[in-house]
Scaffold this motif. Structure first.
Motif, short mmCIF file in Angstrom:
data_model
loop_
_atom_site.label_atom_id
_atom_site.label_comp_id
_atom_site.label_asym_id
_atom_site.label_seq_id
_atom_site.Cartn_x
_atom_site.Cartn_y
_atom_site.Cartn_z
N UNK A 73 2.78 15.99 2.04
CA UNK A 73 2.37 15.07 3.07
C UNK A 73 1.88 15.84 4.31
N UNK A 74 2.56 16.91 4.71
CA UNK A 74 2.17 17.66 5.90
C UNK A 74 0.75 18.20 5.76
N UNK A 75 0.39 18.71 4.59
CA UNK A 75 -0.96 19.23 4.38
C UNK A 75 -2.00 18.13 4.56
N UNK A 76 -1.71 16.94 4.08
CA UNK A 76 -2.65 15.83 4.22
C UNK A 76 -2.80 15.41 5.67
N UNK A 77 -1.69 15.37 6.40
CA UNK A 77 -1.75 15.00 7.82
C UNK A 77 -2.50 16.09 8.60
N UNK A 78 -2.23 17.35 8.29
CA UNK A 78 -2.94 18.44 8.96
C UNK A 78 -4.44 18.38 8.70
N UNK A 79 -4.82 17.84 7.57
CA UNK A 79 -6.24 17.69 7.22
C UNK A 79 -6.87 16.48 7.90
N UNK A 80 -6.09 15.71 8.65
CA UNK A 80 -6.64 14.59 9.40
C UNK A 80 -6.22 13.21 8.93
N UNK A 81 -5.44 13.15 7.88
CA UNK A 81 -5.03 11.84 7.35
C UNK A 81 -3.83 11.30 8.12
N UNK A 82 -3.83 10.01 8.37
CA UNK A 82 -2.69 9.33 8.99
C UNK A 82 -1.94 8.61 7.88
N UNK A 83 -0.61 8.67 7.91
CA UNK A 83 0.17 8.02 6.86
C UNK A 83 1.36 7.30 7.48
N UNK A 84 1.88 6.33 6.75
CA UNK A 84 3.03 5.57 7.23
C UNK A 84 4.28 5.88 6.42
N UNK A 85 5.42 5.64 7.04
CA UNK A 85 6.70 5.82 6.36
C UNK A 85 7.41 4.47 6.37
N UNK A 86 7.81 4.04 5.19
CA UNK A 86 8.42 2.72 5.06
C UNK A 86 9.91 2.85 4.74
N UNK A 87 10.66 1.89 5.21
CA UNK A 87 12.08 1.78 4.90
C UNK A 87 12.30 0.37 4.36
N UNK A 88 12.65 0.31 3.08
CA UNK A 88 12.85 -0.98 2.42
C UNK A 88 11.61 -1.87 2.51
N UNK A 89 10.45 -1.21 2.34
CA UNK A 89 9.19 -1.94 2.34
C UNK A 89 8.61 -2.27 3.70
N UNK A 90 9.29 -1.88 4.77
CA UNK A 90 8.81 -2.16 6.13
C UNK A 90 8.36 -0.87 6.78
N UNK A 91 7.19 -0.89 7.37
CA UNK A 91 6.69 0.28 8.07
C UNK A 91 7.61 0.60 9.24
N UNK A 92 8.13 1.82 9.25
CA UNK A 92 9.05 2.20 10.33
C UNK A 92 8.51 3.34 11.18
#
Length: 84
Positions: free
Chosen positions: A1-20
């Motif tokens: 995930x870090x490599x993808x974010x460093x390449x410019x991608x934004x990503x979300x982290x979910x907890x029990x299906x909810x974006x946290x």
């Protein structure tokens, strides 16, 4: 995930299906400031108020790192010697 974010991608982290949380690349200005502080070009005490350095380049075509000009004073002296 870090490599993808460093390449410019934004990503979300979910907890029990909810974006946290969202993970996104660091602001370019902050990355440049961190690099300048790390290599000693900019003092940490000045980093908090420094602005507009994302496109900064030292005289002579360098990028601020590894250009052989260790300080603003040295850069000014070099420009004076060049007759500018």
């Amino acid at each position: 995930m870090i490599d993808r974010v460093a390449a410019g991608e934004r990503t979300g982290i979910a907890d029990d299906g909810r974006l946290t949380a969202a993970v996104s690349p660091a602001d370019r200005e902050r990355r440049v400031l961190a690099d300048l502080v790390r290599d000693g070009t900019l003092g940490p005490e000045n980093a908090a108020t420094a602005r507009g350095l994302a496109d900064w380049a030292q005289p002579g075509g360098g990028t601020g790192r590894g250009t052989g000009l260790g300080s603003a004073s040295e850069a000014l002296l070099a420009r004076r010697e060049e007759g500018r």
